[in-house]
Design a protein around this motif. Sequence first.
Motif, PDB file in Angstrom:
ATOM      1  N   ASN A  78     -57.449 -46.128  88.083  1.00  0.00           N
ATOM      2  CA  ASN A  78     -58.182 -47.108  87.280  1.00  0.00           C
ATOM      3  C   ASN A  78     -59.308 -46.457  86.497  1.00  0.00           C
ATOM      4  O   ASN A  78     -59.572 -46.803  85.337  1.00  0.00           O
ATOM      5  CB  ASN A  78     -58.751 -48.215  88.169  1.00  0.00           C
ATOM      6  N   SER A  81     -57.746 -44.533  83.608  1.00  0.00           N
ATOM      7  CA  SER A  81     -57.295 -45.474  82.585  1.00  0.00           C
ATOM      8  C   SER A  81     -58.457 -45.996  81.753  1.00  0.00           C
ATOM      9  O   SER A  81     -58.368 -46.111  80.525  1.00  0.00           O
ATOM     10  CB  SER A  81     -56.555 -46.632  83.249  1.00  0.00           C
ATOM     11  N   THR A  85     -58.927 -45.259  77.637  1.00  0.00           N
ATOM     12  CA  THR A  85     -59.077 -46.337  76.653  1.00  0.00           C
ATOM     13  C   THR A  85     -60.313 -46.108  75.784  1.00  0.00           C
ATOM     14  O   THR A  85     -60.255 -46.238  74.553  1.00  0.00           O
ATOM     15  CB  THR A  85     -59.186 -47.702  77.369  1.00  0.00           C
ATOM     16  N   LYS A 144     -52.834 -46.227  70.093  1.00  0.00           N
ATOM     17  CA  LYS A 144     -53.073 -47.329  71.022  1.00  0.00           C
ATOM     18  C   LYS A 144     -51.855 -47.565  71.920  1.00  0.00           C
ATOM     19  O   LYS A 144     -51.977 -47.772  73.127  1.00  0.00           O
ATOM     20  CB  LYS A 144     -53.400 -48.611  70.247  1.00  0.00           C
ATOM     21  N   LYS A 145     -50.665 -47.519  71.340  1.00  0.00           N
ATOM     22  CA  LYS A 145     -49.448 -47.785  72.112  1.00  0.00           C
ATOM     23  C   LYS A 145     -49.190 -46.705  73.156  1.00  0.00           C
ATOM     24  O   LYS A 145     -48.548 -46.974  74.171  1.00  0.00           O
ATOM     25  CB  LYS A 145     -48.237 -47.893  71.175  1.00  0.00           C
ATOM     26  N   ASP A 146     -49.717 -45.493  72.897  1.00  0.00           N
ATOM     27  CA  ASP A 146     -49.500 -44.418  73.875  1.00  0.00           C
ATOM     28  C   ASP A 146     -50.087 -44.775  75.234  1.00  0.00           C
ATOM     29  O   ASP A 146     -49.582 -44.336  76.267  1.00  0.00           O
ATOM     30  CB  ASP A 146     -50.116 -43.110  73.359  1.00  0.00           C
ATOM     31  N   LEU A 147     -51.138 -45.574  75.238  1.00  0.00           N
ATOM     32  CA  LEU A 147     -51.762 -45.959  76.496  1.00  0.00           C
ATOM     33  C   LEU A 147     -50.820 -46.761  77.379  1.00  0.00           C
ATOM     34  O   LEU A 147     -50.956 -46.788  78.606  1.00  0.00           O
ATOM     35  CB  LEU A 147     -53.036 -46.777  76.226  1.00  0.00           C
ATOM     36  N   THR A 148     -49.860 -47.453  76.756  1.00  0.00           N
ATOM     37  CA  THR A 148     -48.928 -48.276  77.541  1.00  0.00           C
ATOM     38  C   THR A 148     -47.500 -47.750  77.457  1.00  0.00           C
ATOM     39  O   THR A 148     -46.572 -48.394  77.934  1.00  0.00           O
ATOM     40  CB  THR A 148     -48.947 -49.738  77.038  1.00  0.00           C
ATOM     41  N   SER A 149     -47.324 -46.576  76.847  1.00  0.00           N
ATOM     42  CA  SER A 149     -45.976 -46.005  76.759  1.00  0.00           C
ATOM     43  C   SER A 149     -45.924 -44.697  77.531  1.00  0.00           C
ATOM     44  O   SER A 149     -45.991 -44.700  78.763  1.00  0.00           O
ATOM     45  CB  SER A 149     -45.565 -45.826  75.294  1.00  0.00           C
ATOM     46  N   ALA A 152     -48.722 -43.937  80.067  1.00  0.00           N
ATOM     47  CA  ALA A 152     -48.681 -44.874  81.194  1.00  0.00           C
ATOM     48  C   ALA A 152     -47.583 -44.486  82.181  1.00  0.00           C
ATOM     49  O   ALA A 152     -47.789 -44.518  83.399  1.00  0.00           O
ATOM     50  CB  ALA A 152     -48.460 -46.295  80.685  1.00  0.00           C
ATOM     51  N   GLN A 214     -37.582 -43.889  79.871  1.00  0.00           N
ATOM     52  CA  GLN A 214     -38.613 -44.404  78.963  1.00  0.00           C
ATOM     53  C   GLN A 214     -39.334 -43.268  78.247  1.00  0.00           C
ATOM     54  O   GLN A 214     -39.663 -43.384  77.061  1.00  0.00           O
ATOM     55  CB  GLN A 214     -39.612 -45.279  79.730  1.00  0.00           C
ATOM     56  N   ASP A 218     -39.266 -42.939  74.271  1.00  0.00           N
ATOM     57  CA  ASP A 218     -40.514 -42.903  73.518  1.00  0.00           C
ATOM     58  C   ASP A 218     -40.591 -41.645  72.653  1.00  0.00           C
ATOM     59  O   ASP A 218     -41.035 -41.690  71.501  1.00  0.00           O
ATOM     60  CB  ASP A 218     -41.697 -42.948  74.493  1.00  0.00           C
TER      61      ASP A 218
END
Length: 571
Positions: A78, A81, A85, A144-149, A152, A214, A218
Amino acid sequence: MNWDLNPLFNNIEEADFLINEAQEEANWFNDKYKSKLANLNVFEFLEALNSYIDISEKISRVMTYIYLQFATDTNKGNLLSKYETISTEIEEKLLFFELEFTKLPIQKQMQFIEHAGVNRLYLETLKKEAKHKLSENEEKILMKKDLTSSSAFSRLFDETISQTKFFWDGKYVSEEEILSKLHSNDRNIRKRAQVSLTNGLKDKQKLFAFIYNQIKKDWKIECELRHYETAEEPRHISNKASQKSVDALINATNSNTDIVEEYYNIKKELLGYDKLYDYDRYAPLKGIDKEIPFEEAKEMVLSCFKNFSNTFYEIAKKAFDEKWIDVYPKEGKRGGAFSHGATPKVHPYVMLNYTNQIRDVFTLAHELGHAIHQYLARDVGYLNQHTPLTTAETASIFAEMLLFEDMKKKLNKEELVSLYAGKLEDMFATLFRQIVFTNFERKVHAKDELSEEEFNVIWQEENKKMFGNSVILTDNYKIWWSYIPHFIHSPFYCYSYSYAQLLVVSLYNLYKNGFEDFENKYIEFLKSGGSIEPKIQIQKFGKDIDSEEFWLEGINTIRDMLEEFKSLKDK
C-alpha cells in the motif's frame, strides 16, 4: 546485517518533504517551459535540462527509499502504491519535455545535442526514439494506466511469490530457502526440495498464467501503439543493441548447446549416477561443500577485489562499513538479489538472501560488482548513471571472475574440480539458460493468450534443447517458468545477461593477457555509465560487438574452460 536507509532519508516525513518540493518545482517547470522549447537558446535549454534532471532525481530518491522498504517487507504494498501514484502525478508535469524535444526541428535538436556534454547520448537517444513517442495526452493516459496494468500485475506477482511458502520438515519456508536445498549434496534432499517447490507453485499456476498473459498483452498493445515492428524492439533500443547483434548472439549460443550437454554427461559420471534428473543439476561435486558464513564471504570478496584494483576494494569496503547491504532472508522479504543504483547523490544499495552457500559468495561478488559500477558512474549524472542492460552486467560478472581466479590458487585438485564445475554451471546459467529464457519469451509473445499447460509445454521444449540427452526433465520441472520474475518485470531482458557474459569473458581475457593499462581503461569504461554507446565503449578494447566472431570468441573460451575441467578430473 540490515541496510541503513538514513543516507536517503531519516524518516518518511523527510521523504514527504522532498516529494512535495518536487511537486512544486514540477509545476513551476511546466509553467516556465511547456510549449516554449523551440524559442530557447542553447544556454536556456541547458538550464531547463538541468532543472528537469534535478526534479527527476528528487522523485527517484523518494521512490528508491519507498521501494527498498517494500523489498524487505512486501506487506508494504500500500505504501509503494501510494508513492507510485504521487510520482506519476509529478512526472505528468514533466512529460512534455522529452516529447517536445523530439518534435523540434532537426537543426535545433542538433544544436542542443552538440552542447549537451555528458548528456549528449540521452538527447541523441530521444531523437532516435521520436517516431515511437505519442502525443502528450496519449502519453499521460499510458502513464496513468500503467498503475493498473503492467506495474499492478508486477506488484501482484511480487507480493504473491514473496508470500508463497514451501513445506519442509513440518514447517513452511521461503522460496530462497527451498531453492538453496536444490544445491544440497544429499540427493534425497534435492528431490524433496524439487517436489516442495513444485507443490508450492502448483496452486498458484492459474494466477501466474493470468499475470503473464496480461503482461504480454499489455506489452503487445504498447508496442502497437508506439509502432514498434517487433515485441523485442523496445528492449533493443533501450539496450542500445541492434537486432542483428542480438540475433547473432542467440544463434551462436543455440548452436553451441553441446557444451552444456557434454558437461552434464560428465557430471553424471562424476556423481556416479545412471541418470541425471533436473533436481541433480546443482548437486555439488565432492570438494567445497562446507557452509561459508557471511563474514568469511566478505573477506574472500574483499581480497579478490584488492588483488585487482584498490578502487574496487575501497568501494566494496565502504559498502560493508556503511551498511549498503541487507544480507539475510526474512519474513516478507522478496527473493533473489539486486543492487539498486539509487541516485548519484546517494550510494547504491545491495539486497541479498544469503544462505551460507558457495553460490551466495559469488552472488555477493556479483551484486557488489554492480554497486561498484553504479558508484563509479555517479559523476556522469542522473540521466547517465544507469547503463543499458547489455553493459549493466559487465562489472558484476567481472567481479565473479575475479573471485573464481582468486579461489583457484588456494584449492587442492578435488576442490578445484568442484570450483570449475560451479563456475561452468554459473556460466551456463548466465549464458545458455538466459537464451533459453529468451527463446521461451519469443514463442510466448508470438502467441495469443496461453493456458497453463501451453506455457508448460513451451518451457519444457526449450529447456530440453539445451540439455540434450544429459538431463532428464521431470514432469515437476514444467511449471518452473512461473517463478522467474524477469518475464513479468522486464520482457526480453534475459538475453542481456548472455550479452554481458560473453562481453566480460572477452574483457577478462584481455586482462589476463596483460592488455596495456587495462585497470585504468576498465575503470574509465565503468565510470562512463550510460553516457557512451556500448559499441563505442567496447571498440576502445579492440572489439566489435556487431561481429558474430565476437560472440563465438566468448563461447570458445567457455569451451576451453570445459576442456580444463576435463583435464583436471582425469589427472
